[in-house]
Motif scaffolding. Structure first.
Motif, short mmCIF file in Angstrom:
data_model
loop_
_atom_site.label_atom_id
_atom_site.label_comp_id
_atom_site.label_asym_id
_atom_site.label_seq_id
_atom_site.Cartn_x
_atom_site.Cartn_y
_atom_site.Cartn_z
N MET A 435 7.01 13.09 -16.38
CA MET A 435 5.85 11.69 -16.15
C MET A 435 6.47 10.27 -15.96
N MET A 436 7.21 10.13 -17.04
CA MET A 436 7.40 8.40 -17.45
C MET A 436 7.95 8.22 -15.65
N GLN A 437 9.03 9.53 -14.95
CA GLN A 437 9.33 8.61 -13.56
C GLN A 437 8.23 8.40 -12.92
N ILE A 438 7.55 9.17 -12.68
CA ILE A 438 6.21 9.17 -11.35
C ILE A 438 5.78 7.57 -11.45
N ASN A 439 5.28 7.20 -12.85
CA ASN A 439 4.98 6.26 -13.83
C ASN A 439 5.84 5.36 -12.97
N ASN A 440 6.76 5.42 -12.93
CA ASN A 440 7.82 3.75 -12.42
C ASN A 440 7.52 3.98 -11.28
N GLU A 441 7.54 5.01 -10.48
CA GLU A 441 7.30 5.10 -9.00
C GLU A 441 6.69 4.25 -8.83
N LYS A 442 4.98 4.57 -8.79
CA LYS A 442 3.74 3.71 -8.55
C LYS A 442 4.17 2.01 -9.53
N ASN A 443 4.69 2.69 -10.59
CA ASN A 443 4.73 1.08 -11.09
C ASN A 443 5.29 -0.58 -9.39
N VAL A 444 6.51 0.46 -8.75
CA VAL A 444 7.91 -0.34 -7.97
C VAL A 444 6.56 0.05 -6.70
N LYS A 445 5.61 0.70 -6.62
CA LYS A 445 5.39 0.41 -5.37
C LYS A 445 3.97 -0.37 -5.38
N ALA A 446 3.46 -0.89 -6.73
CA ALA A 446 2.46 -1.78 -6.67
C ALA A 446 3.32 -3.45 -6.64
N GLN A 447 4.34 -2.94 -6.86
CA GLN A 447 5.18 -4.70 -7.24
C GLN A 447 5.79 -5.24 -6.01
N LEU A 448 5.95 -3.47 -4.70
CA LEU A 448 6.48 -4.28 -3.87
C LEU A 448 4.82 -4.47 -2.46
N GLU A 449 3.36 -3.49 -3.11
CA GLU A 449 3.00 -4.64 -2.01
C GLU A 449 2.18 -5.93 -2.79
N GLU A 450 3.01 -6.50 -4.23
CA GLU A 450 2.62 -7.34 -4.23
C GLU A 450 3.52 -8.53 -3.80
N LEU A 451 4.53 -8.07 -3.44
CA LEU A 451 5.02 -8.80 -2.71
C LEU A 451 5.12 -9.07 -0.85
N ILE A 452 4.29 -8.08 -0.80
CA ILE A 452 4.43 -8.16 1.20
C ILE A 452 2.97 -9.17 0.81
N ALA A 453 1.93 -9.26 -0.23
CA ALA A 453 0.69 -9.87 0.04
C ALA A 453 1.32 -10.77 0.23
N GLN A 454 2.50 -11.99 -1.31
CA GLN A 454 3.18 -13.26 -0.93
C GLN A 454 3.27 -13.31 0.42
N GLU A 455 4.32 -12.61 0.76
CA GLU A 455 4.65 -13.06 2.25
C GLU A 455 3.94 -13.27 3.44
N GLN A 456 2.80 -13.31 3.03
CA GLN A 456 1.31 -13.45 3.97
C GLN A 456 1.62 -14.82 3.92
N ASP A 457 1.47 -15.88 3.26
CA ASP A 457 1.44 -17.07 2.92
C ASP A 457 2.62 -18.13 4.42
N ILE A 458 3.77 -17.10 4.64
CA ILE A 458 4.44 -17.18 5.58
C ILE A 458 3.90 -17.66 6.74
N VAL A 459 2.77 -16.59 7.11
CA VAL A 459 1.86 -17.02 9.21
C VAL A 459 0.73 -17.63 8.52
N GLN A 460 0.38 -17.97 7.28
CA GLN A 460 -0.79 -19.38 7.21
C GLN A 460 0.31 -20.75 7.57
N LEU A 461 1.05 -20.80 6.71
CA LEU A 461 2.26 -21.66 6.63
C LEU A 461 2.74 -22.28 8.26
N SER A 462 3.10 -21.16 9.31
CA SER A 462 3.67 -20.94 10.58
C SER A 462 2.31 -21.83 11.39
N GLU A 463 1.42 -21.37 11.10
CA GLU A 463 -0.34 -21.74 12.06
C GLU A 463 -0.68 -23.08 11.51
#
Length: 589
Positions: A435-463
């Motif tokens: 079960m620890m692997q499953i929890n780890n994958e969930k954490n990785v997914k959350a981190q990737l989603e956070e990184l994707i959200a942070q990159e949205q600032d590039i669109v604002q900066l470009s505009e």
């Protein structure tokens, strides 16, 4: 930042250090040190003979009981260029991207071999803009200090520039009125206008206490002031700055007594052949063949030269004040504060007050600062360490590219090790509980989603960037279509104010559609020539002719005055031909 650091400012003749405990609200000075900088070690901020200098610093630090190896350097150099700019108010973490993208627009040079940093100096809420002070620092300048730190076997925690060090400490102040703060360093004077903790304006004048010392050395009047360092020490021990006639008379009497004493000493040295060094110095002294009155006249001239050097600095500061008042008519400067090593020069406070016609006092740098017993003797000299104090607040974090690369490699190595250990732990844990692997994958997914959200600032900066570029284009077109002669006249007056030497006066100013006539007066023909050169350099003027020149002598002051009339032909200012106001001001300085 480390809990305890050594803040270091290396000057032309003296090096200052503070060993400071870094509290969140207060600073506690454990030890302080002032040492002589070896001759020819510093050249406009650049350090030579780093190994020998480092050995000398380490010896002085050991003698003072300073053991901390984490250091902060604050540097002073005319090679560092600063510009105040405004940018659209977006997230602070995105400001660096805008500054780096626009760096070539801020500075009229190739900045590829410079480190670009900035500091927020204000916010304009109505316009939704940040006011930034952007600095371009030669990378080779920073490398000198990292080389010195390596020779000292010390760790560079951070690096700062004196202009930023000064402002960061002033932000902590409780000054209520609009104030002008002068940090008088050895080779420069940093002038900052502060209004309730916010910077109104900052200028760096390339003259300081060593300017006065050089004036004294060049008079060849005092045997004990033959070098810059010796002359500076003499200015701190004796008053050479003229402030009023009563003091002049007292000084003359004291100087005559000193001349008589020196003559008696020379006679004794000549009679006592035992002291060979004193006898040799006596033979080299010019004063041994002069009368007391001749010696006094030479020293009066030396005093006059030093005072004139001081007035040249206050004249430039007066221009800064006038420029600020012109742009901020509702914010009159109420008081002048002085700080920095130059305040040790006798009579400097009175001279500045007399020339600027404003109340002047020494700025209390050590307000809210504690001093350990070992540093108590420096508690009254805190203003001399102003840059050292300021560098501990919010330094610019200047680093050469090599230092940044080494830090990245070290972080990658640490990250690689952590990844390896993390993988081993994960494999071990997998055997125990899937079960620890499953929890780890969930954490990785959350981190990737956070990184994707942070990159949205590039669109604002470009505009924001595209919108600002379009606004600039539209405003340029409007500016061209609405240009009037009245605007050119205003720019012409501003160019004259910035270009003309401080000791020249304009008595009359007549302008027509294509011609300009000025009536000038100045003190020397060289100054008159300089006026003509500076007029010819103004982009709005195509031809300069002297209509007449008269030389006269004021019977009251015995000062020479050169009066002359200049006729100029005007031409429309073309930005593509060069000649910005900043470049004109730099050329005059």
């Amino acid at each position: 930042m480390a809990k305890t650091v050594v803040s270091i400012e290396i000057g032309l003749t003296q090096t200052r250090m503070l060993e400071i405990d870094m509290g969140k609200k207060t600073r506690r000075v454990k030890r302080a040190l002032i040492m002589d900088t070896p001759e020819n070690t510093i050249d406009d901020g650049y350090i030579s003979e780093a190994s020998a200098f480092a050995e000398r610093i380490n010896m002085q630090m050991q003698s003072a009981g300073i053991k901390t190896k984490d250091v902060i350097f604050t540097i002073s150099s005319n090679k560092v260029i600063s510009r105040e700019v405004t940018v659209t108010a977006i997230k602070e973490k995105m400001l660096k991207n805008i500054v780096m993208a626009e760096a070539n627009e801020y500075f009229p040079m190739d900045v590829s071999d410079h480190i670009i940093v900035y500091s927020i100096i204000g916010r304009e809420e109505k316009e939704k803009q940040y006011r930034l002070m952007v600095y371009a620092v030669p990378e080779t300048l920073l490398e000198c200090y990292y080389t010195l730190a390596a020779e000292m076997r010390c760790n560079v925690v951070s690096m700062d520039f004196v202009g930023n060090s000064m402002y960061q400490w002033l932000k902590r102040s409780t000054l209520q009125e609009v104030s002008l703060v002068m940090q008088i360093n050895e080779t420069s004077t940093v002038v900052t206008v502060v209004d309730k903790g916010e910077m109104g304006m900052q200028r760096i004048i390339s003259s300081g206490s060593c300017t006065l010392a050089d004036a004294l050395v060049e008079t060849h009047c005092y045997d004990e002031a033959s070098t810059q360092a010796a002359a500076l020490k003499m200015l701190m021990e004796e008053q050479f700055l003229s402030t009023n006639e009563a003091e002049e008379e007292v000084w003359r009497r004291q100087e005559l007594a000193r001349i008589a004493k020196d003559r008696f000493r020379r006679i004794e040295n000549q009679q006592n052949a035992e002291d060979d060094e004193a006898a040799a110095a006596n033979e080299l002294s010019v004063e041994r063949v002069l009368s007391d009155d001749e010696i006094l006249n030479r020293r009066i001239n030396a005093r006059s030269e030093v005072s004139e050097a001081a007035r040249s600095i206050t004249g430039k500061i007066q221009r800064v004040i006038e420029y600020y008042i012109t742009n901020h008519p509702d914010s009159a400067i109420g008081r002048v504060y002085i700080t920095g090593p130059g305040i040790a020069i006798k009579g400097i406070e009175e001279m500045i007050a007399m020339e600027l016609e404003l109340p002047v006092e020494v700025y209390n740098v050590t307000e809210g600062v504690g001093f350990a017993k070992a540093a108590k003797e420096f508690a009254e000299r805190g203003a001399e360490f102003f840059a050292c104090f300021g560098a501990t607040v919010s330094p610019l974090g200047l680093r050469p590219a090599d230092a940044i690369l080494k830090e990245k490699k070290r972080n990658i190595a640490i990250l690689t090790g952590l990844i390896f250990l993390g993988t081993a732990a994960a494999v071990s844990a997998l055997v125990v509980m899937m079960m620890m692997q499953i929890n780890n994958e969930k954490n990785v997914k959350a981190q990737l989603e956070e990184l994707i959200a942070q990159e949205q600032d590039i669109v604002q900066l470009s505009e924001v960037y595209n919108a600002s570029q379009q606004s600039i284009l539209e405003m340029s077109v409007v500016d061209i279509l609405t240009f009037s002669e009245g605007e050119q006249l205003n720019e012409l007056i501003t160019a004259l104010e910035k270009s003309l030497p401080s000791r020249s006066l304009v008595h009359a100013f007549t302008v027509t559609d294509n011609a300009l006539m000025l009536n000038f007066s100045t003190v020397t023909k060289e100054e008159a020539a300089k006026v003509l050169v500076q007029l010819a350099a103004i982009p709005y003027i195509s031809e300069v002719k002297v209509a007449g020149i008269v030389e006269s002598v004021d019977e009251t002051t015995n000062r020479t005055e050169i009066a002359f009339t200049v006729n100029c032909l005007l031409q429309p200012y073309n930005p593509e031909q060069g000649g910005t106001q900043d470049e004109v001001e730099t050329e005059v300085e």
